[in-house]
Write an enzyme that holds these catalytic residues in place. Structure first.
Site, PDB file in Angstrom:
ATOM      1  N   GLU A 109      40.040  44.104  54.493  1.00  0.00           N
ATOM      2  CA  GLU A 109      39.892  42.942  55.399  1.00  0.00           C
ATOM      3  C   GLU A 109      41.143  42.061  55.359  1.00  0.00           C
ATOM      4  O   GLU A 109      41.605  41.570  56.395  1.00  0.00           O
ATOM      5  CB  GLU A 109      38.637  42.156  55.019  1.00  0.00           C
ATOM      6  CG  GLU A 109      37.369  42.924  55.415  1.00  0.00           C
ATOM      7  CD  GLU A 109      36.091  42.329  54.852  1.00  0.00           C
ATOM      8  OE1 GLU A 109      36.079  41.985  53.643  1.00  0.00           O
ATOM      9  OE2 GLU A 109      35.109  42.209  55.594  1.00  0.00           O
ATOM     10  N   GLU A 129      31.168  48.507  51.430  1.00  0.00           N
ATOM     11  CA  GLU A 129      30.157  47.500  51.075  1.00  0.00           C
ATOM     12  C   GLU A 129      28.730  48.034  51.099  1.00  0.00           C
ATOM     13  O   GLU A 129      27.909  47.658  50.261  1.00  0.00           O
ATOM     14  CB  GLU A 129      30.273  46.290  52.012  1.00  0.00           C
ATOM     15  CG  GLU A 129      31.468  45.390  51.744  1.00  0.00           C
ATOM     16  CD  GLU A 129      32.737  45.837  52.460  1.00  0.00           C
ATOM     17  OE1 GLU A 129      32.792  46.980  52.960  1.00  0.00           O
ATOM     18  OE2 GLU A 129      33.687  45.035  52.529  1.00  0.00           O
TER      19      GLU A 129
HETATM   20  N1  3HC Z   1      34.998  44.355  41.388  1.00  0.00           N
HETATM   21  C1  3HC Z   1      34.900  44.303  40.053  1.00  0.00           C
HETATM   22  N2  3HC Z   1      35.171  45.332  39.238  1.00  0.00           N
HETATM   23  C2  3HC Z   1      35.539  46.467  39.812  1.00  0.00           C
HETATM   24  C3  3HC Z   1      35.657  46.617  41.205  1.00  0.00           C
HETATM   25  C4  3HC Z   1      35.377  45.494  42.001  1.00  0.00           C
HETATM   26  N3  3HC Z   1      35.481  45.537  43.344  1.00  0.00           N
HETATM   27  N4  3HC Z   1      36.039  47.872  41.484  1.00  0.00           N
HETATM   28  C5  3HC Z   1      36.168  48.495  40.299  1.00  0.00           C
HETATM   29  N5  3HC Z   1      35.865  47.644  39.291  1.00  0.00           N
HETATM   30  C6  3HC Z   1      35.931  47.911  37.852  1.00  0.00           C
HETATM   31  C7  3HC Z   1      34.903  48.929  37.412  1.00  0.00           C
HETATM   32  O1  3HC Z   1      33.678  48.302  37.095  1.00  0.00           O
HETATM   33  C8  3HC Z   1      35.577  49.512  36.196  1.00  0.00           C
HETATM   34  O2  3HC Z   1      35.382  48.612  35.130  1.00  0.00           O
HETATM   35  P1  3HC Z   1      35.199  49.176  33.638  1.00  0.00           P
HETATM   36  O3  3HC Z   1      36.450  49.947  33.338  1.00  0.00           O
HETATM   37  O4  3HC Z   1      34.980  47.955  32.830  1.00  0.00           O
HETATM   38  O5  3HC Z   1      33.987  50.053  33.693  1.00  0.00           O
HETATM   39  C9  3HC Z   1      37.051  49.493  36.555  1.00  0.00           C
HETATM   40  O6  3HC Z   1      37.177  48.526  37.597  1.00  0.00           O
HETATM   41  C10 3HC Z   1      37.602  50.809  37.052  1.00  0.00           C
HETATM   42  O7  3HC Z   1      36.757  51.262  38.099  1.00  0.00           O
HETATM   43  P2  3HC Z   1      36.373  52.809  38.237  1.00  0.00           P
HETATM   44  O8  3HC Z   1      35.917  53.335  36.941  1.00  0.00           O
HETATM   45  O9  3HC Z   1      35.450  52.902  39.399  1.00  0.00           O
HETATM   46  O10 3HC Z   1      37.813  53.407  38.566  1.00  0.00           O
HETATM   47  P3  3HC Z   1      38.219  54.585  39.555  1.00  0.00           P
HETATM   48  O11 3HC Z   1      39.670  54.719  39.429  1.00  0.00           O
HETATM   49  O12 3HC Z   1      37.333  55.760  39.349  1.00  0.00           O
HETATM   50  O13 3HC Z   1      37.876  54.037  41.029  1.00  0.00           O
HETATM   51  C11 3HC Z   1      37.881  52.470  42.847  1.00  0.00           C
HETATM   52  C12 3HC Z   1      38.573  52.951  41.552  1.00  0.00           C
HETATM   53  C13 3HC Z   1      37.969  53.581  43.906  1.00  0.00           C
HETATM   54  C14 3HC Z   1      38.546  51.239  43.329  1.00  0.00           C
HETATM   55  C15 3HC Z   1      36.375  52.221  42.552  1.00  0.00           C
HETATM   56  O14 3HC Z   1      36.291  51.391  41.404  1.00  0.00           O
HETATM   57  C16 3HC Z   1      35.610  51.541  43.635  1.00  0.00           C
HETATM   58  O15 3HC Z   1      35.214  52.182  44.592  1.00  0.00           O
HETATM   59  N6  3HC Z   1      35.338  50.247  43.478  1.00  0.00           N
HETATM   60  C17 3HC Z   1      34.474  49.504  44.335  1.00  0.00           C
HETATM   61  C18 3HC Z   1      35.138  49.119  45.606  1.00  0.00           C
HETATM   62  C19 3HC Z   1      34.200  48.306  46.466  1.00  0.00           C
HETATM   63  O16 3HC Z   1      33.010  48.513  46.554  1.00  0.00           O
HETATM   64  N7  3HC Z   1      34.771  47.324  47.155  1.00  0.00           N
HETATM   65  C20 3HC Z   1      34.048  46.469  48.023  1.00  0.00           C
HETATM   66  C21 3HC Z   1      33.600  45.274  47.270  1.00  0.00           C
HETATM   67  S1  3HC Z   1      32.570  44.267  48.261  1.00  0.00           S
HETATM   68  C22 3HC Z   1      33.657  43.387  49.249  1.00  0.00           C
HETATM   69  O17 3HC Z   1      34.804  43.581  49.177  1.00  0.00           O
HETATM   70  C23 3HC Z   1      32.993  42.409  50.132  1.00  0.00           C
HETATM   71  C24 3HC Z   1      33.951  41.880  51.159  1.00  0.00           C
HETATM   72  O18 3HC Z   1      33.612  42.433  52.389  1.00  0.00           O
HETATM   73  C25 3HC Z   1      33.884  40.383  51.258  1.00  0.00           C
END
Ligand code: 3HC
Ligand code: NAI
Length: 709
Positions: A109, A129
């Site tokens: 975004e 999301e």
């Molecule tokens: N917020 C907080 N922590 C997060 C995070 C996030 N968005 N994304 C990842 N983390 C943390 C994980 O909990 C993990 O923590 P830990 O080591 O303590 O367990 C660490 O970061 C590493 O994450 P992964 O183990 O998942 O690492 P990968 O390398 O396998 O994957 C990634 C990386 C592809 C970025 C994956 O973490 C992911 O898909 N994350 C979520 C992304 C997501 O859902 N984003 C949307 C959020 S909602 C949003 O943005 C709303 C907006 O519209 C306003």
């Protein structure tokens, strides 16, 4: 700007870098730091343009999901990113987002509010999301259709699936791919845009990709139809469609307000709470208290499997899919040929569906080496036994493996019910023996129960987790109890379904109540699929360990006697047509009525609520026993087992999370009532009682346990 966002100058270009490892989530301080950077650049006459880039391994993976928990708990207000996005878009100097790793959620975004986007070739963009039960909350549903078109935007917001850099370029989400150094490439791109002297595009002002009314109506209607099937029970995907539709109908600002309202509704829903729990539970599962972070896993360069049946074949495919050569041993040529034929057919089906190339299929097949001897097993880093479920046979094989395997190799059994310690004891290396309980079909199912025996070493456990990751599965560490975690709970769950039909519920009513609850399949349909013969044999085995005098199901044994084994014989709880479609069978209904009558069971009307409570609370009660006895570490681990191995709906968070949603006290009271009515099977778990009496929850119990590391 602050600790999380740095600012530097490269000639006439300002570079704003986000440094919030591991994934540059938009934690408090990050949006503020970016805003300060933009303002600083705007105020500096020497600066002609801005690059926004992520430090470390990624751009911005989205909002900080941990903060959502605080917002939901009412501990803080949800801060909107919209003012920051307007600040960027209205900047008088062009802003380029330079993307690598993941530009997800709020990250995408922000990028879409920049005037331009360039991306590393391996970058991914997405609006994931919905996987958290929410929708984009910072104009993602409004800007994405303006860049990528309505159809693409709907698809991305509904599925949450990431899009690779090449696709993002083709669909207009990014403007250029960068080969080599991202910052250098982004700088060259920006200099060119500055030199052009042209106005810099604002995404919110674009309308060229928003399509016309008739085309959009068709796209939106088709998306709603599809989501009804693919996103059964989920609120967010349907809501995301509403929000994208608004982009086609409302002016930008109104569209943003509409999206924001829907976003907040989703954020405070039970589904979002559950899915956020699942996000963290899935990541916590590999954090094993007491296991030293220094423990290294064995490198898996060569694998071997004993038994090329249903499970052995699927497991071999997992190795081949991960690029690891694997020896596949059988006891006789016929079985080996059948095993290899099944694997080949399986791959060929995937090729036919267009999900694998013929070349990749041949490469994978070449990694699986069929054999009738143990030659080469001395080179294997891991050996998995998947022969018949027979202790004497398994012991014979482990004695042989002990002789043949190199020192340090991991010796694993895929047993689903036998005692791991008894198998390990036959070897001279109990520390290297572990259970790897794959689920059928092993090449598809994501769950891997990693069974720790009394002597299993930390190295073996770490290696098993590394293996799960290599195979793109989710490994859950469980203790060596009968049925481990998943099946031990399943026995209780299935028992209630058997009793319910005997007490008056129709077979299809039991299944419908459970699928309406969100389960992927009804229990009796599962029984037919897995094989009634298999279930009966397991139950006969279980009976030996059960206290005597407990009520036993009647009808299922009769179905077994009649040879109604389920799908494989064309009849079980249901009849099956040539397309394997389940058809309710009046013969079964009559059989149930007769047997129940003979046994003096009083038949009555049974509500869907009772069906769900009895089946799901049976899971919860047993889960609580497993937790207390230490066979699972966290309630969240049990949830992950049920979501990935048993079709429990993710939006309910798993059985233990669901108990918290209902209220542990309410579950306990109902279990006590069922205990009074139905007797010993419903003996309440002491932990359930304790939590109910202290106003506790499984989530709180997990947190407390987490601090005991
Ligand atoms: N917020 C907080 N922590 C997060 C995070 C996030 N968005 N994304 C990842 N983390 C943390 C994980 O909990 C993990 O923590 P830990 O080591 O303590 O367990 C660490 O970061 C590493 O994450 P992964 O183990 O998942 O690492 P990968 O390398 O396998 O994957 C990634 C990386 C592809 C970025 C994956 O973490 C992911 O898909 N994350 C979520 C992304 C997501 O859902 N984003 C949307 C959020 S909602 C949003 O943005 C709303 C907006 O519209 C306003
Ligand atoms: P299966 O009967 O399909 O395959 C077993 C294979 O082992 C047969 O092909 C047999 O020829 C072979 N075999 C027997 N003795 C052998 C020997 N000495 N050397 C080499 N091969 C030998 O059985 P399935 O279903 O694959 O089960 C295997 C194991 O996996 C069992 O322990 C079972 O409990 C477990 N399991 C099965 C699941 C399932 O859904 N089928 C799920 C999870 C675990």
């Amino acid at each position: 700007m602050n600790e999380l966002v740095s600012y530097r100058q490269l000639g006439e270009i300002a570079v704003i870098t986000i440094n919030n490892p591991p994934v540059n989530a938009l934690s408090p301080g990050v949006p503020e730091g970016i805003a300060a950077g933009i303002e600083h650049a705007t105020a500096d006459d020497h600066i002609k343009g801005v690059i926004l880039i992520g430090g470390g391994r990624t751009f911005i993976a989205g909002a900080d999901i941990k903060e959502f928990g605080k917002v939901i708990a009412g501990e803080k207000e949800e801060g909107s990113l919209l003012p920051l996005l307007l600040l960027i878009e209205d900047s008088t100097k062009p802003v380029v987002a330079a993307l690598h790793g993941s530009a997800f959620g709020g990250g995408l975004e922000i990028a879409m509010a920049c005037h331009y986007r360039v991306a590393d070739k391996a970058a991914q963009v997405g609006q994931p999301e919905v996987k958290l039960g929410i929708i984009p909350g910072a104009a993602g549903t409004q800007r994405l259709p303006r860049l990528a078109g309505v159809e693409r935007a709907v698809e991305m917001c509904v599925t949450g699936a990431p899009v690779n850099a090449a696709d993002a370029l083709a669909s207009g989400i990014v403007d250029q791919l960068i080969d080599g150094d991202l910052l250098a490439g982004a700088s060259a791109f920006l200099r060119e845009k500055i030199a052009s002297g042209r106005a810099h595009p604002k995404t919110r002002e674009r309308h060229d990709k928003l399509g016309d009314e008739a085309a959009n109506a068709a796209i939106i209607a088709a998306a709603r139809e599809k989501a009804k099937k693919t996103a059964r029970g989920l609120i967010a995907p349907i809501t995301a469609i509403d929000a994208v539709e608004a982009a086609t109908k409302l002016p930008f600002d109104e569209g943003c307000q509409f999206e924001r309202k829907l976003f907040e509704q989703c954020l405070f829903s039970d589904q979002a709470k559950a899915l956020i729990h699942v996000f963290f539970a899935e990541r916590d599962v590999a954090k094993i208290p007491g296991l030293s972070s220094e423990t290294k896993s064995i490198e898996i360069k060569q694998a071997a499997i004993v038994g090329a049946g249903t499970m052995g074949g699927g497991i071999a495919m997992n190795f081949a899919n991960a690029g690891v050569p694997v020896l596949l041993k059988e006891s006789e040529q016929g079985a080996l040929d059948r095993g290899m034929a099944a694997i080949t057919k399986n791959y060929a089906n995937t090729v036919r569906k267009g999900r694998l190339t013929e070349e990749a299929m041949q490469q994978r097949l070449a990694l699986i080496q069929p054999t009738l001897s143990y030659d080469g097993f001395e080179n294997a880093d891991i050996i998995i036994e998947a022969v018949f479920e027979n202790m004497a046979l398994k012991k014979e094989i482990f004695a042989e493996l002990d002789q043949r395997a190199k020192p340090g190799a991991l010796l694993a059994t895929n047993t689903s019910s036998l005692n791991l310690d008894e198998i390990a004891a036959i070897t001279s290396r109990t520390a290297s023996v572990i259970g790897l309980h794959f689920f059928s079909p092993a090449n598809v199912m994501r769950l891997l129960e990693i069974v720790r025996g009394q002597a299993t070493s930390d190295e073996a456990i770490v290696t098993a987790f590394a293996l799960a990751k290599l195979m793109k599965k989710v490994g859950v560490l469980v203790g060596n109890c009968h049925g481990f975690v998943g099946n031990r709970m399943f026995f209780q769950y299935m028992r209630e379904a058997y009793f319910l039909v005997e007490e008056g519920a129709a077979v299809e009513a039991v299944d419908k109540a459970l699928t309406d609850f969100g389960m992927a399949m009804g229990l009796l349909a599962v029984d037919d699929m897995a094989g009634i013969d298999v279930g009966v044999r397991v139950r006969q085995e279980n009976k030996r360990n059960e206290p005597p005098g407990r009520r036993q199901p009647l009808v299922v044994d009769k179905l077994y006697e009649l040879g109604r084994y389920g799908q494989k014989t064309g009849a079980g709880w249901y009849r099956y047509d040539e397309n394997r479609r389940a058809i309710p069978d009046p013969e079964v209904a009559a059989l149930i009525e007769r047997l129940a009558g003979d046994a003096g069971i009083k038949r009555r009307d049974i509500s869907a609520l009772e069906i769900v409570e009895r089946c799901i609370y049976a899971l919860i009660n047993e889960g609580a026993k497993i937790l207390e006895e230490g066979f699972a570490w966290r309630a969240g681990d049990i949830d992950i087992v049920y979501l990935n191995g048993y079709g429990f709906p993710a939006w309910r968070g798993g059985p233990m999370w669901y108990a918290d949603t209902v209220g542990v006290k309410n579950v306990y009271d109902r279990v006590c009532a069922l205990h009074a009515e139905h007797g010993a099977w419903w003996e309440p778990a002491p932990l359930l009682k304790q939590l109910a009496e202290n106003g506790g929850s499984f989530a709180a119990w997990d947190k407390e346990k987490g601090t005991q590391k």
